[in-house]
Design an enzyme around this catalytic site. Structure first.
Site, mmCIF file in Angstrom:
data_model
loop_
_atom_site.group_PDB
_atom_site.id
_atom_site.type_symbol
_atom_site.label_atom_id
_atom_site.label_comp_id
_atom_site.label_asym_id
_atom_site.label_seq_id
_atom_site.Cartn_x
_atom_site.Cartn_y
_atom_site.Cartn_z
ATOM 1 N N TRP A 102 0.819 -1.214 0.000
ATOM 2 C CA TRP A 102 0.000 0.000 0.000
ATOM 3 C C TRP A 102 0.850 1.259 0.000
ATOM 4 O O TRP A 102 0.542 2.228 -0.685
ATOM 5 C CB TRP A 102 -1.003 0.001 1.148
ATOM 6 C CG TRP A 102 -2.124 -0.969 0.904
ATOM 7 C CD1 TRP A 102 -2.453 -2.060 1.657
ATOM 8 C CD2 TRP A 102 -3.076 -0.943 -0.187
ATOM 9 N NE1 TRP A 102 -3.527 -2.708 1.092
ATOM 10 C CE2 TRP A 102 -3.929 -2.051 -0.027
ATOM 11 C CE3 TRP A 102 -3.273 -0.097 -1.284
ATOM 12 C CZ2 TRP A 102 -4.972 -2.337 -0.912
ATOM 13 C CZ3 TRP A 102 -4.309 -0.374 -2.172
ATOM 14 C CH2 TRP A 102 -5.152 -1.478 -1.980
ATOM 15 N N ASP A 172 -1.356 6.721 6.171
ATOM 16 C CA ASP A 172 -2.483 5.906 5.712
ATOM 17 C C ASP A 172 -2.780 4.923 6.839
ATOM 18 O O ASP A 172 -2.002 4.005 7.099
ATOM 19 C CB ASP A 172 -2.078 5.161 4.431
ATOM 20 C CG ASP A 172 -3.135 4.162 3.967
ATOM 21 O OD1 ASP A 172 -4.184 4.042 4.631
ATOM 22 O OD2 ASP A 172 -2.910 3.502 2.930
ATOM 23 N N LYS A 196 -12.466 -1.093 5.971
ATOM 24 C CA LYS A 196 -11.666 -2.046 6.724
ATOM 25 C C LYS A 196 -12.185 -2.164 8.157
ATOM 26 O O LYS A 196 -12.487 -3.238 8.617
ATOM 27 C CB LYS A 196 -10.191 -1.634 6.747
ATOM 28 C CG LYS A 196 -9.598 -1.351 5.363
ATOM 29 C CD LYS A 196 -9.453 -2.601 4.526
ATOM 30 C CE LYS A 196 -9.320 -2.358 3.039
ATOM 31 N NZ LYS A 196 -8.142 -1.615 2.616
HETATM 32 C C1 LIG Z 1 -7.521 -1.104 1.344
HETATM 33 C C2 LIG Z 1 -6.419 -0.154 1.543
HETATM 34 C C3 LIG Z 1 -6.200 0.924 0.672
HETATM 35 C C4 LIG Z 1 -7.024 1.148 -0.577
HETATM 36 O O1 LIG Z 1 -8.276 1.513 -0.258
HETATM 37 P P1 LIG Z 1 -9.382 1.739 -1.418
HETATM 38 O O2 LIG Z 1 -10.479 2.333 -0.625
HETATM 39 O O3 LIG Z 1 -9.686 0.400 -1.992
HETATM 40 O O4 LIG Z 1 -8.808 2.666 -2.400
HETATM 41 C C5 LIG Z 1 -5.170 1.786 0.939
HETATM 42 N N1 LIG Z 1 -4.373 1.608 2.002
HETATM 43 C C6 LIG Z 1 -4.547 0.575 2.853
HETATM 44 C C7 LIG Z 1 -3.627 0.424 4.020
HETATM 45 C C8 LIG Z 1 -5.573 -0.327 2.660
HETATM 46 O O5 LIG Z 1 -5.742 -1.353 3.497
#
Ligand SMILES: *Cc1c(COP(=O)(O)O)cnc(C)c1O
Length: 360
Positions: A102, A172, A196
Site C-alpha cells: 500500500w 495511511d 476495513k
Molecule cells: C484497502 C487499503 C487501501 C485502498 O483503499 P481503497 O479504498 O480500496 O482505495 C489503501 N491503504 C490501505 C492500508 C488499505 O488497506
C-alpha cells in the site's frame, strides 16, 4: 439465519449489534417514515446524523480542535492522489517510507505530482522474517513524510509512528484506524478508507491539521480539495449518506464498548491468541517479525501449500470464511478487525489445530 466468522480484509465484518440496529431502522428512520438512504443529505435529520458521527469520532480519537475531519469519497487510493495534490505545494518534495504494497502504491501515484522519493524500510531479517528498519535518511526540505501504519496485505504494522523530527507526517491508517488509541497531534494528516474497520465501502475519513488546508494545486479536482470539503462540511457534493450513517453507528458502538483503550485490549488479546498458536504449531508458518506483526491482518502459510485448497474448503464448512491470502502473497490471511469477536479467533485456532492433526 446463520452468520459465519468472516475474516475478509475489506469490505469486512461489521459489529452484529450495529447491523441489527441499522436493519431495525432501515425502513423507517426514527419515525420519519423514510429510510436514512432516502432523505436529502441537506435535511436537518440527516445533518444531525452526520454531525453526531463527526463528534463521536472526535471524542473517540480525542481529535484536537485545530484539525478538520473530512468525510470524503474515492477511497484510500483517492487519497494517494489527494494528499500530494493538496500538500506537495511548498517545496514540491516528499519522502515516502515504504513497508509493503500500500505504501508502494501510494508512492507510485504521488510521483505524478512532484519530487517524491521512496525509502524502502521493509527487509528480511536474519531469521527470515519481514522486519522494518528505522529511517534515518529523510530529506530536510520535504513538504511531508508519508507512511502506512498497517500494511493490510503483508500484515506489517508499525507500533509507533516513525520519528520525523519537525517534518509533517502523513499516515495511511486505513486498516488499523480505531483499533487502538492514536495521538492525532503527531500527524499533519491521517486518512482511512472506511471499509476495513469502520463502515461499508464508499467513505474515506481524512483528519487534517488546519494549516495544511488551503494549499491545493490548481489541477486538484474540487472534490479532492480539502479546503472546499472543509468549508462545505464535507457536503460539497452528495456524500455517501448510508456509509456515513453506518460509520456513526460504529462510533457509538465503540464508545459503548469503552472506547479505543478497551478496543486495543481486546485486539491485543485476539492477536496474541492467534500468533501464539501459529508460533507453537510447526504446521503453519508466520511471515513477519514479532515487533511488526499486525493486530488486524494476520497472513500465514501452510508449510505444505498443496493443502491450501483443502484448508479453505474445510474452513468454509466450519463457518470460517475469506481466509484466502491476498493474490500477491498467496497463503492465508485472517483479518481480525474490531468487529471480529475473540470467539471468532478461538474458532479459527480450534479449526487450524484440528486441520493440522487431521493431516499428520
Ligand atoms: C484497502 C487499503 C487501501 C485502498 O483503499 P481503497 O479504498 O480500496 O482505495 C489503501 N491503504 C490501505 C492500508 C488499505 O488497506
Amino acid at each position: 439465519m446463520s452468520r459465519v466468522y468472516n475474516f475478509s480484509a475489506g469490505p469486512s465484518m461489521m459489529p452484529e449489534e450495529v447491523m441489527r440496529l441499522a436493519q431495525s431502522e432501515f425502513m423507517d428512520f426514527r419515525g420519519l417514515g423514510s429510510s436514512i438512504i432516502e432523505i436529502s443529505h441537506r435535511s436537518k435529520d440527516y445533518v444531525a446524523v452526520a454531525r453526531e458521527a463527526e463528534q463521536d469520532l472526535r471524542d473517540l480519537l480525542k481529535v484536537p480542535d485545530n484539525y478538520r475531519v473530512l468525510f470524503m469519497q474515492g477511497g484510500g487510493r483517492g487519497q494517494f492522489a489527494a494528499v500530494p495534490m493538496n500538500l506537495l505545494t511548498g517545496k514540491g518534495k516528499a519522502d515516502y517510507i515504504t513497508t509493503g504494497n500500500w505504501s508502494e502504491d501510494a508512492w507510485d501515484e504521488a510521483q505524478r505530482y512532484g519530487d517524491v522519493r521512496a525509502l524502502k524500510a521493509d527487509y528480511v531479517d536474519e531469521d527470515g522474517f519481514v522486519s522494518v528498519r528505522k529511517i534515518t535518511d529523510l530529506r530536510d526540505d520535504v513538504d511531508y513524510v508519508y507512511y502506512c501504519s498497517n500494511e493490510t496485505v503483508g500484515g506489517v504494522e508499525l507500533p509507533e509512528p516513525p520519528e520525523v523530527g519537525n517534518r509533517i507526517l502523513v499516515a495511511d491508517v486505513s486498516s488499523n484506524f480505531l483499533s487502538r488509541p492514536m495521538d492525532v497531534s503527531r500527524f499533519g494528516l491521517l486518512f482511512a478508507g472506511a471499509q476495513k474497520n469502520v463502515a461499508p465501502a464508499g467513505l474515506t475519513i481524512v483528519i487534517v491539521r488546519d494549516d495544511l488546508v488551503g494549499h491545493a494545486m490548481k489541477c486538484c479536482p474540487s472534490i479532492f480539495d480539502y479546503k472546499i470539503l472543509a468549508s462545505k462540511e464535507s457536503m460539497f457534493n452528495t456524500p455517501p449518506t448510508f456509509c456515513w450513517y453506518m460509520a456513526g453507528l460504529v462510533f457509538k458502538w465503540l464508545k459503548e464498548k469503552g472506547g479505543l483503550e478497551e478496543m486495543e485490549k481486546i485486539n491485543i488479546q485476539k492477536a496474541d491468541y492467534l500468533y501464539s498458536f501459529l508460533e507453537s504449531c510447526p504446521f503453519y508458518r508466520i511471515r513477519v517479525a514479532p515487533a511488526f506483526r499486525s493486530r488486524m491482518n494476520v497472513p500465514f502459510f501452510l508449510r505444505d501449500e498443496s493443502l491450501n485448497d483443502r484448508f479453505l474448503a474445510e474452513a468454509k464448512e466450519a463457518g470460517l470464511t475469506s481466509l484466502k491470502g491476498h493474490r500477491v502473497l498467496g497463503g492465508m490471511r485472517a483479518s481480525i478487525y474490531n468487529a471480529m469477536p475473540l470467539e471468532g479467533v478461538k474458532a479459527l485456532v480450534a479449526f487450524m489445530e484440528k486441520f493440522a492433526a487431521s493431516v499428520k
